[in-house]
Design an enzyme around this catalytic site. Structure first.
Site, PDB file in Angstrom:
ATOM      1  N   LYS A 284      10.223 -66.555  31.443  1.00  0.00           N
ATOM      2  CA  LYS A 284      11.523 -67.138  31.057  1.00  0.00           C
ATOM      3  C   LYS A 284      11.679 -67.099  29.541  1.00  0.00           C
ATOM      4  CE  LYS A 284      14.508 -71.080  31.699  1.00  0.00           C
ATOM      5  NZ  LYS A 284      15.626 -70.154  31.983  1.00  0.00           N
TER       6      LYS A 284
ATOM      7  N   CYS B 188      22.564 -64.798  26.191  1.00  0.00           N
ATOM      8  CA  CYS B 188      22.685 -65.938  27.080  1.00  0.00           C
ATOM      9  C   CYS B 188      24.066 -66.561  26.943  1.00  0.00           C
ATOM     10  CB  CYS B 188      21.614 -66.982  26.795  1.00  0.00           C
ATOM     11  SG  CYS B 188      21.748 -68.332  27.961  1.00  0.00           S
TER      12      CYS B 188
ATOM     13  N   GLY C 223      23.217 -61.830  41.138  1.00  0.00           N
ATOM     14  CA  GLY C 223      23.116 -61.579  42.569  1.00  0.00           C
ATOM     15  C   GLY C 223      23.858 -60.305  42.966  1.00  0.00           C
TER      16      GLY C 223
HETATM   17  C1  LIG Z   1      18.353 -69.324  37.311  1.00  0.00           C
HETATM   18  C2  LIG Z   1      18.435 -68.220  36.323  1.00  0.00           C
HETATM   19  C3  LIG Z   1      17.904 -68.379  35.049  1.00  0.00           C
HETATM   20  C4  LIG Z   1      17.975 -67.367  34.101  1.00  0.00           C
HETATM   21  N1  LIG Z   1      17.403 -67.540  32.874  1.00  0.00           N
HETATM   22  C5  LIG Z   1      17.385 -66.497  32.007  1.00  0.00           C
HETATM   23  C6  LIG Z   1      16.679 -66.584  30.782  1.00  0.00           C
HETATM   24  O1  LIG Z   1      16.022 -67.590  30.476  1.00  0.00           O
HETATM   25  N2  LIG Z   1      16.718 -65.519  29.954  1.00  0.00           N
HETATM   26  C7  LIG Z   1      17.390 -64.372  30.252  1.00  0.00           C
HETATM   27  O2  LIG Z   1      17.371 -63.426  29.447  1.00  0.00           O
HETATM   28  N3  LIG Z   1      18.036 -64.244  31.409  1.00  0.00           N
HETATM   29  C8  LIG Z   1      18.052 -65.277  32.293  1.00  0.00           C
HETATM   30  N4  LIG Z   1      18.681 -65.133  33.501  1.00  0.00           N
HETATM   31  C9  LIG Z   1      19.371 -63.872  33.820  1.00  0.00           C
HETATM   32  C10 LIG Z   1      18.457 -62.935  34.598  1.00  0.00           C
HETATM   33  O3  LIG Z   1      17.343 -62.547  33.827  1.00  0.00           O
HETATM   34  C11 LIG Z   1      19.212 -61.685  35.042  1.00  0.00           C
HETATM   35  O4  LIG Z   1      19.719 -61.062  33.889  1.00  0.00           O
HETATM   36  C12 LIG Z   1      20.363 -62.007  35.980  1.00  0.00           C
HETATM   37  O5  LIG Z   1      19.984 -63.007  36.893  1.00  0.00           O
HETATM   38  C13 LIG Z   1      20.871 -60.788  36.729  1.00  0.00           C
HETATM   39  O6  LIG Z   1      19.907 -60.255  37.593  1.00  0.00           O
HETATM   40  P1  LIG Z   1      19.826 -60.604  39.177  1.00  0.00           P
HETATM   41  O7  LIG Z   1      21.206 -60.363  39.738  1.00  0.00           O
HETATM   42  O8  LIG Z   1      18.782 -59.685  39.687  1.00  0.00           O
HETATM   43  O9  LIG Z   1      19.462 -62.034  39.266  1.00  0.00           O
HETATM   44  C14 LIG Z   1      18.621 -66.150  34.449  1.00  0.00           C
HETATM   45  C15 LIG Z   1      19.151 -65.981  35.731  1.00  0.00           C
HETATM   46  C16 LIG Z   1      19.057 -66.983  36.672  1.00  0.00           C
HETATM   47  C17 LIG Z   1      19.629 -66.762  38.043  1.00  0.00           C
END
Ligand SMILES: Cc1cc2nc3c(=O)[nH]c(=O)nc-3n(C[C@H](O)[C@H](O)[C@H](O)COP(=O)(O)O)c2cc1C
Ligand SMILES: Cc1cc2nc3c(=O)[nH]c(=O)nc-3n(C[C@H](O)[C@H](O)[C@H](O)COP(=O)(O)OP(=O)(O)OC[C@H]3O[C@@H](n4cnc5c(N)ncnc54)[C@H](O)[C@@H]3O)c2cc1C
Ligand code: FES
Lengths: 304, 260
Positions: free
Chosen positions: A46, A131, A218
């Site tokens: 994270k 972010c 998602g």
């Molecule tokens: C609960 C949650 C927390 C996240 N925290 C971070 C984070 O701390 N740093 C970051 O760069 N991206 C964060 N993201 C974004 C994810 O790294 C990723 O870019 C995003 O979820 C899209 O990918 P996915 O559709 O496979 O989840 C977070 C996503 C989720 C769902």
């Protein structure tokens, strides 16, 4: 599976044994019970901030059709705790660690990056300049090309380790930001972080998450991310890490065909704790079926 | 925590809003404790999408049971799962209740579907020879659940409802202090399901110096401790500490929880 296939990909001078890694914030040491971390192309913890920070109001997640919105707000225990607790929890695995950095100013990005880059076990840095939960209605560093270039060039001065800029999709032209990151000296581009989004409960008329808006992730976001990977690949020669909506091996391959060298998986792990390794197995099967020996053949192989 | 595809033995409506599901747990090579929960996939679709946390209601040798309130998309979809289908569940997750070996009498304070979580405590207490006293609060008599189960476990049940005008905090306080604690030494209090009753339980536990535990609910993303969606504040001396309900809880010492 036969061992004749080569799944290696490279990002800067970092060679990954395969292209699949977790997305920052959707992965933690706790998942070792369900998942063999040694199979991962890389480990991405994270995002870490310099000082501890509490995170956002609750509820911090809500569900939408084919996705979720989160507004965790980079809840973080700070870089010292990260070095003394989080890194040791991952060091015992073979997979290289790519640390994700989040900060409130360029100086802080440089400061935290320098500290992390001093650690032998941290093999690369991912700068979360995207972010959407930072103060100011979801604005992020990565929304401004000049700031992106400046931020990355300053971090570049404090480390020779690979730097990956995690771009935001919440911009008019992601290509402009990609070019700026490349000019700043990035070794790779993550396309992309979550999309700024909102959902309302029609019965109570209240937003479904405490912070009103949050980041959308998602399967529902995947076509937008594939489009952005394709667009970024047109203007930048840097390796791209596709991120957003990958649920299956075929989704990951789609991103690679669009131009990604590697792929991160976030939300899918919430639905299926072994998603990362299941996806790897599915890629192996695809390679087998399609007689692909080198996975790198797939990168940018789109036929238009 | 592991993912299991458990065989569903039955899934039946038990009152206007509640359903009861029994699944085969023989392949679950982990013990399940009261207060622990499973992250359940309600349907094999992208909507409902995230898993839903459900506590174990009863833990038997070869089966576990869930009692659930049909609230929204996820739990509605769950009602479609029939006997013979499989349930995709991840768990057991979290830290459950700790039932002190030396306890003789315990008090359970449950509101609504909170009983789904506390019934497993009554069951464990019964097996340990501990007597349970249970306050069951609900909107109406129709909304009350599991009373017979609790009685089968030797619990003395006190029913309070909105319909009968008995569920106000003052009345519950009176029952606990005058009808229960005045004649019985209560060794521990367990609560789940309502903020008002949790606050009351906390203040009574504090006043009478009785240890207690509470099972908390928060919206969850991963249910694995990775995402920090489910945090709550816990008192640590003069400061508060943010903890994850899914892994550090969902059960916490009653005196430590900062009630919002
Ligand atoms: C609960 C949650 C927390 C996240 N925290 C971070 C984070 O701390 N740093 C970051 O760069 N991206 C964060 N993201 C974004 C994810 O790294 C990723 O870019 C995003 O979820 C899209 O990918 P996915 O559709 O496979 O989840 C977070 C996503 C989720 C769902
Ligand atoms: C540890 C734990 C144990 C639980 N045990 C039980 C149980 O045994 N029986 C039971 O009926 N309910 C239980 N709940 C509550 C149950 O998880 C929610 O009622 C359920 O998630 C609602 O889903 P839905 O799709 O039907 O409702 P919606 O309102 O449509 O849900 C939308 C979203 O909000 C989340 N959500 C809504 N309400 C809650 C809530 N109260 N807690 C957590 N997330 C919520 C859902 O998970 C989902 O992501 C428990 C909750 C937790 C945290
Ligand atoms: S639900 Fe992800 S940390 Fe608790």
């Amino acid at each position: 599976m036969t061992s004749s296939k080569n799944m290696q990909v490279t990002i800067g001078d970092l060679t990954l044994k395969n292209p699949i890694m977790p997305a920052s914030g959707a992965f933690g040491p706790e998942m070792e019970q369900a998942l063999d971390f040694d199979r991962l192309g890389a480990i991405v913890p994270k995002s870490i901030t310099k000082f501890p920070q509490p995170g956002n109001a609750k509820p911090r997640v809500c569900e939408t059709n084919g996705g979720m919105i989160n507004s965790i707000g980079i809840q973080s225990k700070g870089v010292e705790h990260f070095l003394s607790h989080t890194i040791p929890a991952f060091e015992k695995y073979q997979s290289p660690i790519i640390a994700s950095v989040s900060a409130e100013s360029i100086e802080e990005f440089v400061d935290v990056s320098a500290t992390l880059a001093n650690q032998a076990s941290i093999r690369g840095l991912e700068l979360n300049i995207s972010c959407p939960n930072l103060k100011g209605d979801g604005k992020a560093f990565g929304m401004d090309a000049t700031i992106t270039r400046e931020l990355i060039s300053q971090v570049r001065e404090v480390t020779t380790k690979p730097i990956i800029a995690k771009l935001t999709p919440n911009v008019t032209s992601i290509q402009d930001i990609a070019i700026a990151a490349e000019q700043g000296g990035a070794d790779g581009l993550n396309v992309a972080n979550t999309m700024l989004a909102m959902a309302i409960d029609v019965d109570t008329r209240k937003p479904l998450i405490g912070n009103v808006m949050g980041g959308f992730s998602g399967p529902a976001v995947k076509p937008i991310i594939v489009r952005m990977i394709y667009q970024v690949a047109q203007v930048s020669s840097l390796p791209i890490i596709g991120c957003g909506g990958v649920m299956s091996g075929r989704d990951a391959i789609e991103m690679m065909i669009a131009g990604a060298s590697a792929v991160q998986v976030g939300t899918a792990s919430f639905i299926n704790p072994t998603a990362l390794t299941d996806i790897l197995t599915e890629i192996e099967e695809y390679m087998e079926q399609n007689e692909i020996i080198e996975i790198e053949e797939l990168i940018g192989s789109i036929i238009i | 925590m592991q993912r299991h595809l458990a065989n569903v033995l039955s899934n039946k409506q038990v009152s206007s809003r509640y359903w009861h599901m029994v699944v085969d747990s023989t392949n679950l090579n982990k013990t399940v404790n009261p207060g622990q929960f499973f992250q359940v996939r309600c349907a094999d679709t992208y909507f409902p999408f995230l898993r839903r946390p459900l506590s174990v209601y009863r833990i038997n040798e070869n089966t576990i049971e869930f009692l659930y309130l049909v609230k929204g998309q996820g739990t509605s979809a769950m009602t479609k799962i029939q006997a013979g289908h499989s349930l995709d569940m991840m768990g057991p997750v979290g830290e459950g209740f700790r039932l002190d070996r030396s306890a003789q009498n315990i008090l359970l304070v449950a509101r609504g579907v909170g009983v789904a979580t506390l019934a497993a405590v009554a069951q464990a207490a019964y097996r340990q020879g501990v007597k349970s006293y249970a306050i069951m609060s609900a909107r109406s008599r129709d909304d009350l659940l599991a009373i017979e189960f609790l009685e089968d476990y030797g619990a003395e049940v006190f029913i309070v409802t909105e319909d009968e005008g008995t569920s106000d905090v003052e009345n519950v306080k009176r029952i606990i202090k005058e009808d229960i604690c005045a004649t019985t030494v209560i060794d521990a209090i367990y609560t789940c399901g309502s903020r008002r009753l949790s606050k009351l339980s906390q203040s009574i536990a504090n006043e009478l110096h009785i240890p207690g535990e509470i099972a908390l609910e928060e919206h969850m993303g991963c249910g694995m401790g990775a995402c920090f969606s489910c945090v709550c504040d816990i008192r640590e001396g003069d400061t508060t500490k943010s903890v994850r309900v899914c892994t550090e809880g969902p059960v916490f010492p009653l005196d430590k929880v900062v009630m919002e």
